[in-house]
Motif scaffolding. Structure first.
Motif, PDB file in Angstrom:
ATOM      1  N   LYS A   1      44.905  45.170  46.739  1.00  0.00           N
ATOM      2  CA  LYS A   1      44.684  46.197  45.721  1.00  0.00           C
ATOM      3  C   LYS A   1      45.312  45.713  44.423  1.00  0.00           C
ATOM      4  O   LYS A   1      46.487  45.911  44.160  1.00  0.00           O
ATOM      5  CB  LYS A   1      45.322  47.519  46.146  1.00  0.00           C
ATOM      6  CG  LYS A   1      44.905  48.016  47.518  1.00  0.00           C
ATOM      7  CD  LYS A   1      43.496  48.550  47.530  1.00  0.00           C
ATOM      8  CE  LYS A   1      43.175  49.171  48.874  1.00  0.00           C
ATOM      9  NZ  LYS A   1      41.814  49.696  48.927  1.00  0.00           N
ATOM     10  N   LYS A   2      44.536  45.000  43.619  1.00  0.00           N
ATOM     11  CA  LYS A   2      45.095  44.412  42.416  1.00  0.00           C
ATOM     12  C   LYS A   2      44.081  44.404  41.297  1.00  0.00           C
ATOM     13  O   LYS A   2      42.963  43.941  41.460  1.00  0.00           O
ATOM     14  CB  LYS A   2      45.534  42.969  42.718  1.00  0.00           C
ATOM     15  CG  LYS A   2      46.105  42.222  41.516  1.00  0.00           C
ATOM     16  CD  LYS A   2      47.385  42.853  41.052  1.00  0.00           C
ATOM     17  CE  LYS A   2      47.884  42.202  39.757  1.00  0.00           C
ATOM     18  NZ  LYS A   2      49.035  42.902  39.201  1.00  0.00           N
ATOM     19  N   LYS A   3      44.466  44.944  40.129  1.00  0.00           N
ATOM     20  CA  LYS A   3      43.610  44.889  38.963  1.00  0.00           C
ATOM     21  C   LYS A   3      43.849  43.573  38.243  1.00  0.00           C
ATOM     22  O   LYS A   3      44.974  43.101  38.142  1.00  0.00           O
ATOM     23  CB  LYS A   3      43.916  46.058  38.021  1.00  0.00           C
ATOM     24  CG  LYS A   3      43.537  47.423  38.577  1.00  0.00           C
ATOM     25  CD  LYS A   3      43.812  48.516  37.562  1.00  0.00           C
ATOM     26  CE  LYS A   3      43.385  49.883  38.107  1.00  0.00           C
ATOM     27  NZ  LYS A   3      43.657  50.961  37.135  1.00  0.00           N
ATOM     28  N   ALA A   4      42.783  42.967  37.752  1.00  0.00           N
ATOM     29  CA  ALA A   4      42.900  41.687  37.064  1.00  0.00           C
ATOM     30  C   ALA A   4      43.721  41.833  35.787  1.00  0.00           C
ATOM     31  O   ALA A   4      43.594  42.797  35.048  1.00  0.00           O
ATOM     32  CB  ALA A   4      41.516  41.147  36.739  1.00  0.00           C
ATOM     33  N   SER A   5      44.576  40.835  35.533  1.00  0.00           N
ATOM     34  CA  SER A   5      45.366  40.810  34.314  1.00  0.00           C
ATOM     35  C   SER A   5      44.664  39.927  33.294  1.00  0.00           C
ATOM     36  O   SER A   5      43.764  39.169  33.624  1.00  0.00           O
ATOM     37  CB  SER A   5      46.760  40.244  34.609  1.00  0.00           C
ATOM     38  OG  SER A   5      47.414  41.007  35.596  1.00  0.00           O
ATOM     39  N   ALA A   6      45.102  40.018  32.053  1.00  0.00           N
ATOM     40  CA  ALA A   6      44.544  39.152  31.024  1.00  0.00           C
ATOM     41  C   ALA A   6      45.042  37.730  31.252  1.00  0.00           C
ATOM     42  O   ALA A   6      46.212  37.510  31.552  1.00  0.00           O
ATOM     43  CB  ALA A   6      44.980  39.651  29.651  1.00  0.00           C
ATOM     44  N   ALA A   7      44.156  36.749  31.146  1.00  0.00           N
ATOM     45  CA  ALA A   7      44.531  35.356  31.392  1.00  0.00           C
ATOM     46  C   ALA A   7      45.574  34.908  30.388  1.00  0.00           C
ATOM     47  O   ALA A   7      45.426  35.075  29.185  1.00  0.00           O
ATOM     48  CB  ALA A   7      43.296  34.471  31.311  1.00  0.00           C
ATOM     49  N   ALA A   8      46.665  34.344  30.902  1.00  0.00           N
ATOM     50  CA  ALA A   8      47.750  33.862  30.047  1.00  0.00           C
ATOM     51  C   ALA A   8      47.854  32.342  30.094  1.00  0.00           C
ATOM     52  O   ALA A   8      48.501  31.730  29.254  1.00  0.00           O
ATOM     53  CB  ALA A   8      49.069  34.480  30.474  1.00  0.00           C
ATOM     54  N   LEU A   9      47.219  31.721  31.101  1.00  0.00           N
ATOM     55  CA  LEU A   9      47.300  30.272  31.279  1.00  0.00           C
ATOM     56  C   LEU A   9      45.996  29.600  30.861  1.00  0.00           C
ATOM     57  O   LEU A   9      44.914  30.094  31.157  1.00  0.00           O
ATOM     58  CB  LEU A   9      47.593  29.934  32.743  1.00  0.00           C
ATOM     59  CG  LEU A   9      48.872  30.524  33.342  1.00  0.00           C
ATOM     60  CD1 LEU A   9      48.963  30.174  34.813  1.00  0.00           C
ATOM     61  CD2 LEU A   9      50.101  30.021  32.603  1.00  0.00           C
ATOM     62  N   THR A  10      46.116  28.503  30.166  1.00  0.00           N
ATOM     63  CA  THR A  10      44.948  27.726  29.762  1.00  0.00           C
ATOM     64  C   THR A  10      45.234  26.247  29.993  1.00  0.00           C
ATOM     65  O   THR A  10      46.328  25.877  30.444  1.00  0.00           O
ATOM     66  CB  THR A  10      44.626  27.943  28.271  1.00  0.00           C
ATOM     67  OG1 THR A  10      45.773  27.567  27.481  1.00  0.00           O
ATOM     68  CG2 THR A  10      44.292  29.401  27.982  1.00  0.00           C
TER      69      THR A  10
END
Length: 299
Positions: A45-54
């Protein structure tokens, strides 16, 4: 209102309606793609977070690539189902981590013996494949611990050969094991000890797949199986009438997610995400689902 005014008003209305429709369409497409790409199991049960890694922290922006020895198979931590889909405790953890970091999870099937060189060569970002944290490995990759493991010996139900573990009770017997695993190396060492002590020969029968090694025991081709503790616990429950652990698990050791040496940003992100998984309760849910609660890492 003049004819020219009516035409201008109508044109503006058309433009406004078109803009609204375009905005709604873009939003809907983005949401659908995000849901389809995560493919996380119902237990997560996890909502996606904004991508911080590139890049260059990860090989491909927007994607966490995970090296796992899926062809070898290591139930219940990682293997493939009847539809060739990656499943298992470590697979679910990897998918949770990727989503937490705002990334899509992509699994790369790599032979276990080649898995460390694979991450060094940039074929993936992280290894999550029941990789034991050993000093020689820690010299070439950086680890983030997340699980406990070890080795164990199993015999047919009832233990007809009276095996007591990884000891001289195996002398004169045949033991199945998967190539490259720690338990396999220990079985080979025990075989040398049997010979040195002048006892009957211990034969270690190696296979490329963990499941095949287990099946050799179940079908009576060998007298015992040597493998990882999670595997033995899994099959002891799954095939209770034909499979049982003998003696106690041994060689307790930490399992870690491995990344390229010096990739501190990714290591820090993984550590933070594993801690969040534990606090969220998803970590304990995953372990319970795969009968691995006793192997929980203490974050």
């Amino acid at each position: 209102m003049t004819k020219g005014s009516r035409l201008l008003t109508a044109a503006l209305a058309v433009l406004i309606s078109a803009s609204a429709l375009t905005a709604c369409g873009t939003s809907g497409t983005s949401s659908s793609a995000g849901e389809a790409s995560t493919s996380a199991p119902a237990v997560v049960k996890k909502k996606a977070s904004a991508a911080a890694l590139t890049t260059p922290t990860i090989e491909t922006s927007g994607q966490l690539t995970i090296c796992t020895a899926l062809s070898t198979g290591n139930p219940p931590t990682y293997f493939t189902d009847s539809e060739n889909k990656p499943v298992g405790a470590e697979v679910e953890m990897a998918e949770w981590i990727a989503k937490d970091l705002g990334l899509d999870a992509k699994f790369v099937d790599v032979a276990f013996a080649s898995i460390v060189p694979a991450v060094q060569a940039g074929k993936c970002d992280v290894i999550m494949s029941s990789l034991y944290i050993k000093p020689e490995r820690a010299k070439v990759v950086d680890f983030t611990p997340y699980l406990m493991s070890g080795s164990a010996v199993a015999a047919p139900k009832g233990n007809p050969k009276k095996i007591t573990g990884m000891d001289d009770s195996l002398c004169g017997l045949k033991v199945s094991a998967a190539v490259g695993k720690t338990a396999t190396l220990l079985a080979q060492e025990q075989a040398k000890q049997c010979e040195a002590d002048g006892k009957a020969k211990l034969t270690v029968v190696q296979t490329d797949q963990t499941t095949a090694a287990v099946q050799q025991l179940v079908s009576g081709q060998v007298d015992a199986y040597a493998g990882e503790t999670p595997v033995v616990l899994y099959y002891q429950k799954k095939q209770a009438n034909s499979f049982e652990m003998v003696g106690k698990p041994f060689g307790e050791i930490e399992v870690g997610a491995a990344v390229k040496k010096g990739n501190d940003e990714l290591s820090a992100a993984l550590s933070k995400s594993f801690t969040a998984m534990n606090k969220d309760g998803a970590y304990s849910q995953i372990l319970k689902r795969w009968s691995m609660t006793s192997l929980a890492y203490k974050f």
